[in-house]
Design a protein around this motif. Sequence first.
Motif, PDB file in Angstrom:
ATOM      1  N   GLY A   1     -40.489  72.364  75.649  1.00  0.00           N
ATOM      2  CA  GLY A   1     -41.565  71.604  75.022  1.00  0.00           C
ATOM      3  C   GLY A   1     -42.218  72.277  73.830  1.00  0.00           C
TER       4      GLY A   1
ATOM      5  N   THR B   1     -37.042  80.209  56.284  1.00  0.00           N
ATOM      6  CA  THR B   1     -38.042  79.200  56.608  1.00  0.00           C
ATOM      7  C   THR B   1     -37.729  78.484  57.917  1.00  0.00           C
ATOM      8  OG1 THR B   1     -38.427  78.921  54.250  1.00  0.00           O
ATOM      9  CG2 THR B   1     -39.216  77.143  55.674  1.00  0.00           C
ATOM     10  N   THR B   2     -36.440  78.219  58.157  1.00  0.00           N
ATOM     11  CA  THR B   2     -36.045  77.439  59.344  1.00  0.00           C
ATOM     12  C   THR B   2     -34.804  78.061  59.993  1.00  0.00           C
ATOM     13  OG1 THR B   2     -34.537  76.010  58.099  1.00  0.00           O
ATOM     14  CG2 THR B   2     -36.849  75.275  58.262  1.00  0.00           C
TER      15      THR B   2
ATOM     16  N   GLU C   1     -32.188  76.403  60.603  1.00  0.00           N
ATOM     17  CA  GLU C   1     -31.028  75.871  59.879  1.00  0.00           C
ATOM     18  C   GLU C   1     -30.640  76.801  58.721  1.00  0.00           C
ATOM     19  OE1 GLU C   1     -33.823  74.239  60.851  1.00  0.00           O
ATOM     20  OE2 GLU C   1     -33.619  72.073  60.557  1.00  0.00           O
TER      21      GLU C   1
ATOM     22  N   HIS D   1     -41.929  77.227  51.806  1.00  0.00           N
ATOM     23  CA  HIS D   1     -41.755  78.055  53.008  1.00  0.00           C
ATOM     24  C   HIS D   1     -42.333  77.315  54.213  1.00  0.00           C
ATOM     25  CE1 HIS D   1     -40.537  81.574  55.074  1.00  0.00           C
ATOM     26  NE2 HIS D   1     -41.648  82.290  55.000  1.00  0.00           N
ATOM     27  N   THR D   2     -42.690  78.036  55.228  1.00  0.00           N
ATOM     28  CA  THR D   2     -43.065  77.427  56.514  1.00  0.00           C
ATOM     29  C   THR D   2     -44.292  76.519  56.404  1.00  0.00           C
ATOM     30  OG1 THR D   2     -44.258  79.464  56.981  1.00  0.00           O
ATOM     31  CG2 THR D   2     -42.070  79.266  57.913  1.00  0.00           C
TER      32      THR D   2
ATOM     33  N   VAL E   1     -28.726  70.765  54.494  1.00  0.00           N
ATOM     34  CA  VAL E   1     -30.120  70.507  54.865  1.00  0.00           C
ATOM     35  C   VAL E   1     -30.654  71.718  55.646  1.00  0.00           C
ATOM     36  CG1 VAL E   1     -31.675  69.026  56.198  1.00  0.00           C
ATOM     37  CG2 VAL E   1     -29.708  68.030  55.013  1.00  0.00           C
ATOM     38  N   ILE E   2     -31.736  72.324  55.147  1.00  0.00           N
ATOM     39  CA  ILE E   2     -32.360  73.430  55.886  1.00  0.00           C
ATOM     40  C   ILE E   2     -33.697  72.999  56.497  1.00  0.00           C
ATOM     41  CG2 ILE E   2     -31.223  75.229  54.508  1.00  0.00           C
ATOM     42  CD1 ILE E   2     -34.115  75.710  53.259  1.00  0.00           C
ATOM     43  N   GLY E   3     -34.085  71.736  56.269  1.00  0.00           N
ATOM     44  CA  GLY E   3     -35.325  71.236  56.850  1.00  0.00           C
ATOM     45  C   GLY E   3     -35.844  70.071  56.033  1.00  0.00           C
TER      46      GLY E   3
ATOM     47  N   GLU F   1     -29.555  74.194  72.742  1.00  0.00           N
ATOM     48  CA  GLU F   1     -30.683  73.545  72.060  1.00  0.00           C
ATOM     49  C   GLU F   1     -31.454  72.673  73.057  1.00  0.00           C
ATOM     50  OE1 GLU F   1     -29.807  71.333  68.492  1.00  0.00           O
ATOM     51  OE2 GLU F   1     -31.899  71.418  67.856  1.00  0.00           O
TER      52      GLU F   1
ATOM     53  N   ASP G   1     -41.368  70.600  70.734  1.00  0.00           N
ATOM     54  CA  ASP G   1     -42.740  70.089  70.582  1.00  0.00           C
ATOM     55  C   ASP G   1     -42.749  68.625  70.153  1.00  0.00           C
ATOM     56  OD1 ASP G   1     -41.584  70.991  68.153  1.00  0.00           O
ATOM     57  OD2 ASP G   1     -43.544  71.016  67.184  1.00  0.00           O
TER      58      ASP G   1
ATOM     59  N   VAL H   1     -42.353  73.322  54.577  1.00  0.00           N
ATOM     60  CA  VAL H   1     -41.005  72.921  54.972  1.00  0.00           C
ATOM     61  C   VAL H   1     -40.892  73.049  56.487  1.00  0.00           C
ATOM     62  CG1 VAL H   1     -38.523  73.360  54.762  1.00  0.00           C
ATOM     63  CG2 VAL H   1     -40.025  73.714  52.777  1.00  0.00           C
ATOM     64  N   GLU H   2     -40.433  71.974  57.121  1.00  0.00           N
ATOM     65  CA  GLU H   2     -40.330  71.934  58.580  1.00  0.00           C
ATOM     66  C   GLU H   2     -38.887  71.972  59.017  1.00  0.00           C
ATOM     67  OE1 GLU H   2     -43.386  70.187  61.386  1.00  0.00           O
ATOM     68  OE2 GLU H   2     -42.412  68.518  60.345  1.00  0.00           O
ATOM     69  N   SER H   3     -38.645  72.629  60.142  1.00  0.00           N
ATOM     70  CA  SER H   3     -37.324  72.593  60.757  1.00  0.00           C
ATOM     71  C   SER H   3     -37.156  71.279  61.505  1.00  0.00           C
ATOM     72  CB  SER H   3     -37.206  73.760  61.736  1.00  0.00           C
ATOM     73  OG  SER H   3     -35.994  73.670  62.444  1.00  0.00           O
ATOM     74  N   ALA H   4     -35.891  70.820  61.593  1.00  0.00           N
ATOM     75  CA  ALA H   4     -35.609  69.617  62.383  1.00  0.00           C
ATOM     76  C   ALA H   4     -34.912  69.994  63.683  1.00  0.00           C
ATOM     77  CB  ALA H   4     -34.744  68.659  61.567  1.00  0.00           C
ATOM     78  N   ARG H   5     -34.714  71.297  63.921  1.00  0.00           N
ATOM     79  CA  ARG H   5     -33.919  71.718  65.082  1.00  0.00           C
ATOM     80  C   ARG H   5     -34.750  72.540  66.061  1.00  0.00           C
ATOM     81  NH1 ARG H   5     -28.370  71.162  64.155  1.00  0.00           N
ATOM     82  NH2 ARG H   5     -28.294  71.683  66.364  1.00  0.00           N
ATOM     83  N   GLY H   6     -34.397  72.382  67.354  1.00  0.00           N
ATOM     84  CA  GLY H   6     -35.092  73.127  68.404  1.00  0.00           C
ATOM     85  C   GLY H   6     -36.546  72.713  68.516  1.00  0.00           C
ATOM     86  N   ARG H   7     -36.832  71.426  68.166  1.00  0.00           N
ATOM     87  CA  ARG H   7     -38.229  70.978  68.131  1.00  0.00           C
ATOM     88  C   ARG H   7     -38.623  70.340  69.472  1.00  0.00           C
ATOM     89  NH1 ARG H   7     -40.770  71.027  63.176  1.00  0.00           N
ATOM     90  NH2 ARG H   7     -42.555  70.666  64.519  1.00  0.00           N
TER      91      ARG H   7
END
Lengths: 384, 96
Positions: A222, A240-241, A243, B80-81, B65-67, A215, B92, B84-90
């Motif tokens: 970035g 969606t994610t 996770e 959906h996207t 938790v999926i986001g 990760e 950015d 809903v936001e992911s918290a992983r691999g971000r």
Amino acid sequence: MAKTFLGYPRENGTVGVRNWVAVVSVMDNCNPVTRAICAQVDGTIAVTTLFVRGQYGRDLEIAYNTLAGMGRNPNIAAVLLVGLEEQTTEEVARRIRPAGKPVEAVHLQPNGTINCVAEGTRRALRLVVRASNARRRSCATSELMLGVQCGGSDTTSGLTCNPVIGRLSDRVVEEGGTVIISETSEFFGAEHLFAARAASPAIAKAFTDMVVRLEREAMSQGMDIRGTNPTPDNMRGGLTTIEEKALGAMAKSGTSRLRGVLSYGEAPSSKGLHFLDAPAPAVENLTALAAAGCQLVFFGTGVGNPIGNMVSPTAKVSGNVNTLRTMADNIDFDASDILEKKASVGAVGDRLYDYAIEVASGTRTSSEILDVRETAISRFAPTI
Amino acid sequence: MPRAIVLHRNDNVATLIDAGRAGETCSLQGESAAEVKLLQDVPFGHKVCIRETPAGADVLKYGQVIGKASRSLKAGEHAHTHNVESARGRGDQAKR
């Protein structure tokens, strides 16, 4: 009573579920010869590769270990290496020889393409004749090493095919066999649940460290990984994610204790459930599973990914009614009863176990018959 | 009537196992037996929000938790996207 399947017992005590002669390219410039030999000789499989030449350090070790691991796989009765020159070929050959099977080699230098193909074809012919003396015998299911993977996932994957594969994993582990799950990025968001199943704190830490390292590497670019994982087709399928995808993907591992953690190119030294640190994309991951010694791979798919591995017969399991209709030719096992008929995961999983024993005993999978098979060894650094 | 599966009693989203149209009533199965009216079309396999979820709140499926909700979600909304936001691999959002 011990459960059995019909396999090919090998010199070193392992058991093959297939009995192929592998023609293996030592580097990318040998692939045309490998393909020509395999086109001529029935009973062979072509294990081609990209790069190797120009690789160094860790990448070169991974390439040698992975090529040799596929050669050592118990599905392979004998290996014919196709090399450019002898020194590099020997690096792969010496890693296969301890498995106790015939390892032969042909070289492009100084013979040229036509002579190399001719000599390789003659050698492959003799190796196949010799391999064909083997007969399937009753073997304990504790000799099975099952790889579990998912690809072309959607939300049905975490509800149907992956838990059903998890039931198969549990059955294999209960009977004394080995299961390998991998795809490191597909634990982002589920790693706490998987780490809790580790047989020791050291194993939990080794696993978690691999997830954290990957990760961090991804984040150092970035960017948001969404779009690469989950992929565009995963998202079209409702994921969606990462996770959400990971929580569904982990179901393939079943419920047993995590007994060991492996690096790319490594093979387990004990039975039970193992985690292998390998990239998630199907071709690359299947290659790592085959190199680790998996005799077969069960592959859950939602929106559909047909690809299989050359060395480890790859069976596709889907519970998506739409994919089962549109990509029926590519799917080996229908798990849709879970959503459509409220069948239990356990009942469908037990049916999958019976099918897996048939595949181990010789029933061929769609990806084998259609030859939708490919090899890719991970590369982490530039060539020079 | 389109069906959707609720995997854990704490979940605020359900997964449709039929394609759903805006205005249709969706029957929940699994860990809920309630119904939810779809505010938008929700494709096969996609998720519907089943409980008011404020912006920034966790989105739960499998009880995990999926986001996070990137804006507030109403029951019946397609989750959906876009919301809903992911918290992983971000990478950015990583501090440089």
